[in-house]
Design a protein around this motif. Structure first.
Motif, PDB file in Angstrom:
ATOM      1  N   SER A   1       0.751  -1.443  -0.096  1.00 17.28           N
ATOM      2  CA  SER A   1      -0.238   0.088   0.006  1.00 17.28           C
ATOM      3  C   SER A   1       1.005   1.140   0.052  1.00 17.28           C
ATOM      4  O   SER A   1       1.881   1.350   0.653  1.00 17.28           O
ATOM      5  CB  SER A   1      -0.977   0.002   1.084  1.00 17.28           C
ATOM      6  N   THR A   2       0.364   2.121  -0.694  1.00 19.19           N
ATOM      7  CA  THR A   2       1.146   3.374  -0.698  1.00 19.19           C
ATOM      8  C   THR A   2       0.832   4.632  -0.041  1.00 19.19           C
ATOM      9  O   THR A   2      -0.516   4.670   0.434  1.00 19.19           O
ATOM     10  CB  THR A   2       1.273   4.050  -2.315  1.00 19.19           C
ATOM     11  N   VAL A   3       1.622   5.469   0.573  1.00 21.25           N
ATOM     12  CA  VAL A   3       0.954   6.493   1.642  1.00 21.25           C
ATOM     13  C   VAL A   3       1.570   7.899   1.163  1.00 21.25           C
ATOM     14  O   VAL A   3       2.616   8.066   0.575  1.00 21.25           O
ATOM     15  CB  VAL A   3       1.658   6.036   2.823  1.00 21.25           C
TER      16      VAL A   3
ATOM     17  N   ASP B   1      -2.840   5.229  -1.732  1.00 20.98           N
ATOM     18  CA  ASP B   1      -3.726   4.278  -1.238  1.00 20.98           C
ATOM     19  C   ASP B   1      -4.422   4.793   0.194  1.00 20.98           C
ATOM     20  O   ASP B   1      -5.639   5.015   0.401  1.00 20.98           O
ATOM     21  CB  ASP B   1      -3.338   3.023  -1.036  1.00 20.98           C
ATOM     22  N   THR B   2      -3.595   5.667   0.612  1.00 21.84           N
ATOM     23  CA  THR B   2      -3.611   6.301   2.144  1.00 21.84           C
ATOM     24  C   THR B   2      -2.874   7.609   2.229  1.00 21.84           C
ATOM     25  O   THR B   2      -2.022   7.772   1.835  1.00 21.84           O
ATOM     26  CB  THR B   2      -3.340   5.519   3.423  1.00 21.84           C
TER      27      THR B   2
ATOM     28  N   ALA C   1      -8.784   6.504  -2.202  1.00 21.39           N
ATOM     29  CA  ALA C   1      -7.975   6.819  -1.144  1.00 21.39           C
ATOM     30  C   ALA C   1      -8.673   6.954   0.312  1.00 21.39           C
ATOM     31  O   ALA C   1      -9.602   7.517   0.538  1.00 21.39           O
ATOM     32  CB  ALA C   1      -7.021   7.890  -1.488  1.00 21.39           C
TER      33      ALA C   1
ATOM     34  N   THR D   1       1.607   1.535   7.807  1.00 22.36           N
ATOM     35  CA  THR D   1       0.215   1.548   6.832  1.00 22.36           C
ATOM     36  C   THR D   1       0.974   1.384   5.505  1.00 22.36           C
ATOM     37  O   THR D   1       0.309   0.506   4.954  1.00 22.36           O
ATOM     38  CB  THR D   1      -0.112   3.070   6.812  1.00 22.36           C
ATOM     39  N   GLY D   2       2.044   1.640   5.205  1.00 26.97           N
ATOM     40  CA  GLY D   2       2.582   0.967   3.743  1.00 26.97           C
ATOM     41  C   GLY D   2       3.953   1.764   3.211  1.00 26.97           C
ATOM     42  O   GLY D   2       4.816   2.111   4.268  1.00 26.97           O
TER      43      GLY D   2
END
Length: 278
Positions: A2-4, A27-28, A53, A78-79
């Motif tokens: 997941s990308t932050v 993604d977040t 997102a 988170t990522g």
């Protein structure tokens, strides 16, 4: 993985405009702002309109070391850190000289230090600087440059005052030196981040129609003069700055690193002419 993304100063204005673009890139998205009510409302608004997102509010004063540690920990759990927009800052009317420099320059360095271990291939950061250093034609000598390049020194403010003297107590001058320090810091951080495959740039907005700019205009009528002298004949919009920031964060700007990009409608060109920076 997941990308932050992180957007600071995201409760309003240019920070919020940039955050809105980031919802389509990660993604977040962690929205950071000192004003908890504003950042919570912004997160709710972006959640309603986001393109997939997950948006989380994160109330934080950018100069709070413990808070920055918590922010980095949240990213880690988170990522992968993909994009950072650092728009948090204050103007010359929002504090004394020490507060202006601490928030605008020291805070930038503190955020970068907290996030540096998370940088990886593809991580990109954009910091907000200003046109003020160019208008002030700031050219630090070796002694001052040495001080500016060490903003995390515990005696930083005292050392800066020792070199600049009482002139730095003028908040407008302090703001210009702080933003000059941000531009210098970005160049140095690009060298530090490069081996990890990460990038960092800065943008220097012109007169942009935001709540903070309108507050500044009340105290500084010269803001209107700058708009009049802008070749495009108007103030900029937060969304126009966000468009440039989005490009700098994108893979299309993958070889753009360590530079400052004016987003000013041409006012630097108009006022400084051939003396304007490349």
């Amino acid at each position: 993985m997941s990308t932050v993304g992180i957007a600071t100063g995201a409760g309003r204005g240019m920070g919020l405009a940039c955050a809105r673009r980031l919802t389509r890139m990660v993604d977040t998205l962690l929205l950071v702002d000192r004003d908890e009510a504003s950042v919570t409302a912004a997160a709710e608004d972006l959640t309603d309109s986001a393109s997939g997102a997950a948006v989380e509010p994160f109330a934080l004063d950018i100069t709070d070391l413990d808070g920055l540690t918590r922010l980095a920990a949240r990213v880690r759990e988170t990522g992968t850190l993909r994009a950072v927009v650092h728009a948090a800052g204050i103007s010359s009317t929002m504090g004394d000289w020490r507060r202006v420099i601490t928030v605008d320059l020291v805070g930038t360095a503190m955020l970068a230090e907290a996030l540096r271990p998370l940088a990886t291939t593809g991580t990109a950061t954009v910091c907000f600087a200003s046109m003020a250093p160019q208008f002030g034609r700031l050219r630090p000598g070796p002694d001052l440059a040495s001080v500016l390049d060490d903003p995390l020194d515990e005696r930083f403010l005292d050392r800066l005052h020792d070199v600049l003297g009482p002139a730095v107590e003028d908040t407008g001058r302090a703001y210009a030196w702080a933003k000059h320090g941000v531009q210098r810091f970005v160049r140095q951080e690009a060298v530090r981040l490069g081996p990890a495959g990460a990038r960092i740039c800065s943008v220097s907005p012109g007169v942009i129609d935001t709540p903070q700019a309108r507050q500044e205009a009340v105290r500084h009528p010269t803001m209107g003069m700058l708009v009049d002298r802008t070749p495009l004949g108007r103030a900029g919009r937060a969304e126009e700055v966000a468009s440039v920031v989005t490009f700098l964060l994108s893979s299309e700007a993958g070889f753009v690193n360590g530079v400052d990009i004016p987003v000013d409608g041409g006012v630097l060109a108009a006022l400084l002419g051939q003396d304007s920076p490349a």
